[in-house]
Design a protein around this motif. Structure first.
Motif, PDB file in Angstrom:
ATOM      1  N   THR A 151      -4.881   5.292  -2.255  1.00 57.20           N
ATOM      2  CA  THR A 151      -4.641   4.182  -3.179  1.00 57.20           C
ATOM      3  C   THR A 151      -5.896   3.362  -3.409  1.00 57.20           C
ATOM      4  O   THR A 151      -6.007   2.671  -4.412  1.00 57.20           O
ATOM      5  N   VAL A 185       0.856  -1.201   0.000  1.00 60.42           N
ATOM      6  CA  VAL A 185       0.000   0.000   0.000  1.00 60.42           C
ATOM      7  C   VAL A 185       0.886   1.243   0.000  1.00 60.42           C
ATOM      8  O   VAL A 185       0.654   2.191  -0.754  1.00 60.42           O
ATOM      9  N   TYR A 202      -6.644   0.888  -1.578  1.00 65.66           N
ATOM     10  CA  TYR A 202      -6.423  -0.400  -0.919  1.00 65.66           C
ATOM     11  C   TYR A 202      -6.714  -0.264   0.569  1.00 65.66           C
ATOM     12  O   TYR A 202      -6.596   0.822   1.143  1.00 65.66           O
ATOM     13  N   ASP A 214       2.133   6.661  -6.782  1.00 61.99           N
ATOM     14  CA  ASP A 214       1.067   7.554  -7.239  1.00 61.99           C
ATOM     15  C   ASP A 214       1.404   9.016  -6.999  1.00 61.99           C
ATOM     16  O   ASP A 214       1.033   9.875  -7.789  1.00 61.99           O
ATOM     17  N   ARG A 230       2.575   1.733  -3.391  1.00 60.03           N
ATOM     18  CA  ARG A 230       1.603   2.240  -4.367  1.00 60.03           C
ATOM     19  C   ARG A 230       1.360   3.730  -4.137  1.00 60.03           C
ATOM     20  O   ARG A 230       1.280   4.520  -5.073  1.00 60.03           O
ATOM     21  N   ALA A 231       1.250   4.126  -2.870  1.00 59.06           N
ATOM     22  CA  ALA A 231       1.025   5.534  -2.548  1.00 59.06           C
ATOM     23  C   ALA A 231       2.199   6.393  -3.012  1.00 59.06           C
ATOM     24  O   ALA A 231       2.007   7.486  -3.559  1.00 59.06           O
TER      25      ALA A 231
END
Length: 97
Positions: free
Chosen positions: A68, A51, A70, A58, A54-55
């Motif tokens: 995210t 997570v 999630y 992004d 991904r953050a």
């Protein structure tokens, strides 16, 4: 057609989908051994690591795990502790003065 933040959050599933199953299992087993925690707890740790990654991917300037889409496990983010909670730990840690 544009996607709103609400749609993006609803569309996300498990952070496990960011890796293939074998790599996820390998990372989780490594974390379990290295951190001396149960495999279940290590899997949760790896999910939250994904997570975070991904953050960062992004928005490198201001990562926001909730953005995210999630699931964010508050145990790993709110009032973070320097060590694992006692339940999932396999060994105890003692601090010496």
């Amino acid at each position: 057609m544009s996607i709103t933040a609400e749609q993006a959050v609803a569309a996300a599933g498990s952070p496990r989908e960011l890796l293939d199953d074998q790599l996820f299992d390998t990372l989780s087993a490594y974390v379990a051994r290295r951190q001396e925690v149960t495999l279940t707890y290590a899997e949760r740790m790896v999910e939250q690591m994904l997570v975070w990654l991904r953050a960062v991917a992004d928005n490198p300037q201001a990562p926001a795990p909730h953005a995210t889409g999630y699931p964010v496990d508050a145990e790993f983010w709110v009032g973070a502790k320097p060590c694992c909670p006692p339940n999932p730990c396999v060994v105890s840690v003692s601090l010496r003065a």
